[in-house]
Design an enzyme around this catalytic site. Structure first.
Site, PDB file in Angstrom:
ATOM      1  CG  HIS A   3      30.159  43.792  37.266  1.00 56.99           C
ATOM      2  ND1 HIS A   3      30.157  43.828  38.647  1.00 56.99           N
ATOM      3  CD2 HIS A   3      30.630  42.557  36.922  1.00 56.99           C
ATOM      4  CE1 HIS A   3      30.607  42.664  39.108  1.00 56.99           C
ATOM      5  NE2 HIS A   3      30.897  41.876  38.089  1.00 56.99           N
TER       6      HIS A   3
ATOM      7  CG  ASN B 141      38.511  39.219  41.797  1.00 58.71           C
ATOM      8  OD1 ASN B 141      39.311  38.289  41.825  1.00 58.71           O
ATOM      9  ND2 ASN B 141      37.480  39.257  40.965  1.00 58.71           N
TER      10      ASN B 141
ATOM     11  CB  THR C 118      31.338  34.827  34.026  1.00 62.32           C
ATOM     12  OG1 THR C 118      31.279  36.256  34.049  1.00 62.32           O
ATOM     13  CG2 THR C 118      32.460  34.366  33.134  1.00 62.32           C
TER      14      THR C 118
ATOM     15  CE1 TYR D 203      36.631  40.618  37.842  1.00 59.98           C
ATOM     16  CE2 TYR D 203      34.401  40.646  38.697  1.00 59.98           C
ATOM     17  CZ  TYR D 203      35.524  39.940  38.304  1.00 59.98           C
ATOM     18  OH  TYR D 203      35.553  38.567  38.383  1.00 59.98           O
TER      19      TYR D 203
ATOM     20  CG  ASN E 297      31.487  40.363  42.566  1.00 66.00           C
ATOM     21  OD1 ASN E 297      31.226  40.506  43.758  1.00 66.00           O
ATOM     22  ND2 ASN E 297      30.697  39.705  41.749  1.00 66.00           N
TER      23      ASN E 297
HETATM   24  C1  LIG Z   1      29.527  30.614  37.635  1.00 70.84           C
HETATM   25  C2  LIG Z   1      29.387  31.996  38.232  1.00 70.84           C
HETATM   26  C3  LIG Z   1      29.689  33.110  37.465  1.00 70.84           C
HETATM   27  C4  LIG Z   1      29.510  34.402  37.985  1.00 70.84           C
HETATM   28  N1  LIG Z   1      29.732  35.493  37.172  1.00 70.84           N
HETATM   29  C5  LIG Z   1      29.372  36.735  37.596  1.00 70.84           C
HETATM   30  C6  LIG Z   1      29.386  37.845  36.706  1.00 70.84           C
HETATM   31  O1  LIG Z   1      29.696  37.738  35.493  1.00 70.84           O
HETATM   32  N2  LIG Z   1      29.038  39.050  37.198  1.00 70.84           N
HETATM   33  C7  LIG Z   1      28.680  39.238  38.516  1.00 70.84           C
HETATM   34  O2  LIG Z   1      28.380  40.353  38.922  1.00 70.84           O
HETATM   35  N3  LIG Z   1      28.638  38.185  39.375  1.00 70.84           N
HETATM   36  C8  LIG Z   1      28.947  36.954  38.941  1.00 70.84           C
HETATM   37  N4  LIG Z   1      28.815  35.870  39.792  1.00 70.84           N
HETATM   38  C9  LIG Z   1      28.231  36.061  41.127  1.00 70.84           C
HETATM   39  C10 LIG Z   1      26.726  35.782  41.076  1.00 70.84           C
HETATM   40  O3  LIG Z   1      26.050  36.808  40.356  1.00 70.84           O
HETATM   41  C11 LIG Z   1      26.105  35.723  42.500  1.00 70.84           C
HETATM   42  O4  LIG Z   1      26.399  36.930  43.146  1.00 70.84           O
HETATM   43  C12 LIG Z   1      26.639  34.561  43.320  1.00 70.84           C
HETATM   44  O5  LIG Z   1      26.548  33.336  42.605  1.00 70.84           O
HETATM   45  C13 LIG Z   1      25.872  34.423  44.653  1.00 70.84           C
HETATM   46  O6  LIG Z   1      24.497  34.166  44.407  1.00 70.84           O
HETATM   47  P1  LIG Z   1      23.893  32.678  44.625  1.00 70.84           P
HETATM   48  O7  LIG Z   1      24.214  32.302  46.060  1.00 70.84           O
HETATM   49  O8  LIG Z   1      22.423  32.793  44.383  1.00 70.84           O
HETATM   50  O9  LIG Z   1      24.591  31.779  43.654  1.00 70.84           O
HETATM   51  C14 LIG Z   1      29.040  34.571  39.315  1.00 70.84           C
HETATM   52  C15 LIG Z   1      28.780  33.436  40.091  1.00 70.84           C
HETATM   53  C16 LIG Z   1      28.926  32.163  39.564  1.00 70.84           C
HETATM   54  C17 LIG Z   1      28.570  30.967  40.416  1.00 70.84           C
END
Ligand SMILES: Cc1cc2nc3c(=O)[nH]c(=O)nc-3n(C[C@H](O)[C@H](O)[C@H](O)COP(=O)(O)O)c2cc1C
Length: 364
Positions: A177, A237, A27, A182, A180
Site C-alpha cells: 500500500h 490524507n 478497511t 499513508y 492514499n
Molecule cells: C470502507 C472503505 C474502506 C477502505 N479501505 C481501504 C484500504 O484499507 N486500503 C486502500 O488502499 N483503500 C481503501 N479504500 C479505498 C478503496 O479501495 C477504493 O479505492 C475506493 O472505495 C474507490 O473505489 P469504488 O468507487 O469502487 O468504491 C477504502 C474504501 C472504503 C469505501
C-alpha cells in the site's frame, strides 16, 4: 478495441483468474479482539466475495507502529497469522484467490495508538486532520516523529517480517500500500517529505524507500506475487506535491524493471485539472508507460469497467463499495442483475450488520 470485458479470464502472475474483477482493499474495522487478528467473521466476509478474480484484503498493519485506526487487523503476530489462515483457507475452499494489503499509516495515526508517543513519518509535518481514537472519539493529529535512518531500516525489516507472515498465513500474494497518503505516499510527496538525506530531496531519493520495500517484499514472495498500489493524483490524507507528475512518472517507469504481479492505480477522487502537475486521467497517462498488468480503480460501474478493458486502458478493474453490498458482484454483472445499495453507516462499525448480511442476488 478488443472483445474482452470484465468477465474475460486473465493470467495474473502465476494465477489464472476467471475474470478481471478485483475486490478493492477496504478497511472494515471488525478485528475487535485484543490481538487485532482477523478470524471467522472475516473468513465469512471474504468467502462470500470469492467470485472476484482477485480479492485484495483490507489494509493490514505490518507492525504495532503501523496502525492508525481502531480494530484493523495486523499481519505480524502468530495470532494474526492464525486468524488470517482461517480466512485464506475458507477463500481457497471457495475457489478464490486473496492478496494481503501491507499497510503502514505513518503520520495518519494518533498517540493513543502508541502509548502516548507521536506516530512516525518521513518528516515532522502534521497532516492537520482528525482521526478516530481507539475509544471512538475524534481527535486532531499531532506533529509526527521523523524517522531516523536506523528507524527506516527497522521499518524495512517490519515489511519483510509482515511479508513472511502473510506467506505463512496462506495468502496468494501481497499488495504494497503506497497510496492514499499513508507512509510510503508520505515519502513520495514533497509536502510531507522534507528530508535532506538519501530519503528526501529529488524524485529519486523520495522514491528510494518504495523500491527498498518492493525489493524486500519480492525477496520473500517473488516479484510475480507482489502488487503495488499508488494514487498519483490522490489528495486523501495528503496535500498536492509540487511535482506529482514527475514523481509518479519516475516511480512507474522504474516499476517496469521489477516484473511485479500488477500495478494498482487509483483515479483521483475529485477532479484535479486545476492543480498544477497533477494527472487528471491516471490510466490514460500511465497505460502507455507501464508494461505489466494494470489494475485501475475508483468509481467504476460495469459499463465503464467493460469499456476500460475493451479499450486497453487497464487489464483489470477493482471495485470497492459495490462489493460491500453485492457479495456476488461478478455473478450479478454476468446476469445483468440489479445492484444493491450500500449503507455507509456500517462501513466501519456494526459487527455482522452491513458486513456479512448482504445477500447474494439469487437469495435476495
Ligand atoms: C470502507 C472503505 C474502506 C477502505 N479501505 C481501504 C484500504 O484499507 N486500503 C486502500 O488502499 N483503500 C481503501 N479504500 C479505498 C478503496 O479501495 C477504493 O479505492 C475506493 O472505495 C474507490 O473505489 P469504488 O468507487 O469502487 O468504491 C477504502 C474504501 C472504503 C469505501
Amino acid at each position: 478495441m478488443s472483445d474482452k470485458n470484465l468477465l474475460s479470464p486473465i493470467k495474473l502472475g502465476p494465477y489464472e483468474l476467471p475474470n478481471r474483477i478485483a475486490m478493492a482493499p477496504m478497511t472494515r474495522n471488525r478485528a475487535t479482539n485484543p490481538e487485532f487478528a482477523a478470524g471467522s467473521i472475516q473468513a465469512t466476509y471474504y468467502t462470500q466475495r470469492a467470485g472476484a478474480g482477485l480479492l485484495i484484503s483490507e489494509g493490514s498493519q505490518i507492525s504495532p507502529q503501523a496502525v492508525g485506526y481502531p480494530n484493523t487487523p495486523g499481519v505480524y503476530s502468530p495470532a494474526q497469522v492464525a486468524g488470517w489462515k482461517q480466512v485464506t483457507d475458507a477463500v481457497h475452499a471457495a475457489g478464490g484467490r486473496i492478496f494481503c494489503q501491507l499497510w503502514h499509516v505513518g503520520r495518519i495515526s494518533l498517540p493513543d495508538f502508541h502509548d502516548g508517543k507521536p506516530p512516525v513519518a518521513p518528516s515532522a509535518v502534521n497532516p492537520e486532520t482528525t482521526l478516530y481514537a481507539p475509544d471512538g472519539s475524534q481527535k486532531p493529529t499531532v506533529t509526527p516523529h521523523a524517522l531516523s535512518l536506523a528507524e527506516i531500516r527497522s521499518t524495512l525489516d517490519d515489511y519483510t517480517h509482515a511479508a513472511r507472515s502473510a506467506l505463512e498465513a496462506g495468502f496468494d500474494g501481497v499488495e504494497i500500500h503506497a497510496a492514499n497518503g499513508y507512509l510510503l505516499n508520505q515519502f513520495l510527496i514533497d509536502t510531507s517529505n522534507q528530508r535532506t538525506d538519501e530519503y528526501g530531496g529529488s524524485v529519486e531519493k523520495r522514491a528510494r524507500i518504495v523500491f527498498e520495500v518492493v525489493e524486500a517484499v519480492a525477496g520473500v514472495w517473488g516479484a510475480d506475487r507482489v502488487g503495488i498500489r499508488l494514487s498519483p493524483s490522490g489528495l486523501f490524507n495528503i496535500g498536492a506535491g509540487s511535482d506529482n507528475r514527475s514523481q509518479f512518472d519516475y516511480v512507474i517507469d522504474r516499476l517496469n524493471d521489477h516484473a511485479l504481479a500488477y500495478l494498482h492505480l487509483m483515479e483521483p477522487f475529485a477532479p484535479v485539472d486545476e492543480i498544477p502537475n497533477m494527472i487528471p486521467h491516471v490510466a490514460e497517462h500511465y497505460r502507455p508507460r507501464y508494461r505489466g498488468t494494470l489494475i485501475i480503480n475508483n468509481g467504476f460501474d460495469q459499463a465503464r469497467g467493460d469499456a476500460a478493458i475493451a479499450q486497453g486502458l487497464a487489464d483489470m478493474v477493482a471495485f470497492g463499495k459495490p462489493f460491500i453490498s453485492n457479495p456476488d458482484l461478478p455473478a450479478r454483472f454476468a446476469a445483468g442483475a440489479p445492484l444493491a445499495e450500500y449503507d455507509q453507516n456500517t462501513f466501519y462499525v456494526g459487527g455482522e450488520k452491513g458486513y456479512i448480511d448482504y445477500p447474494a442476488y439469487s437469495a435476495a
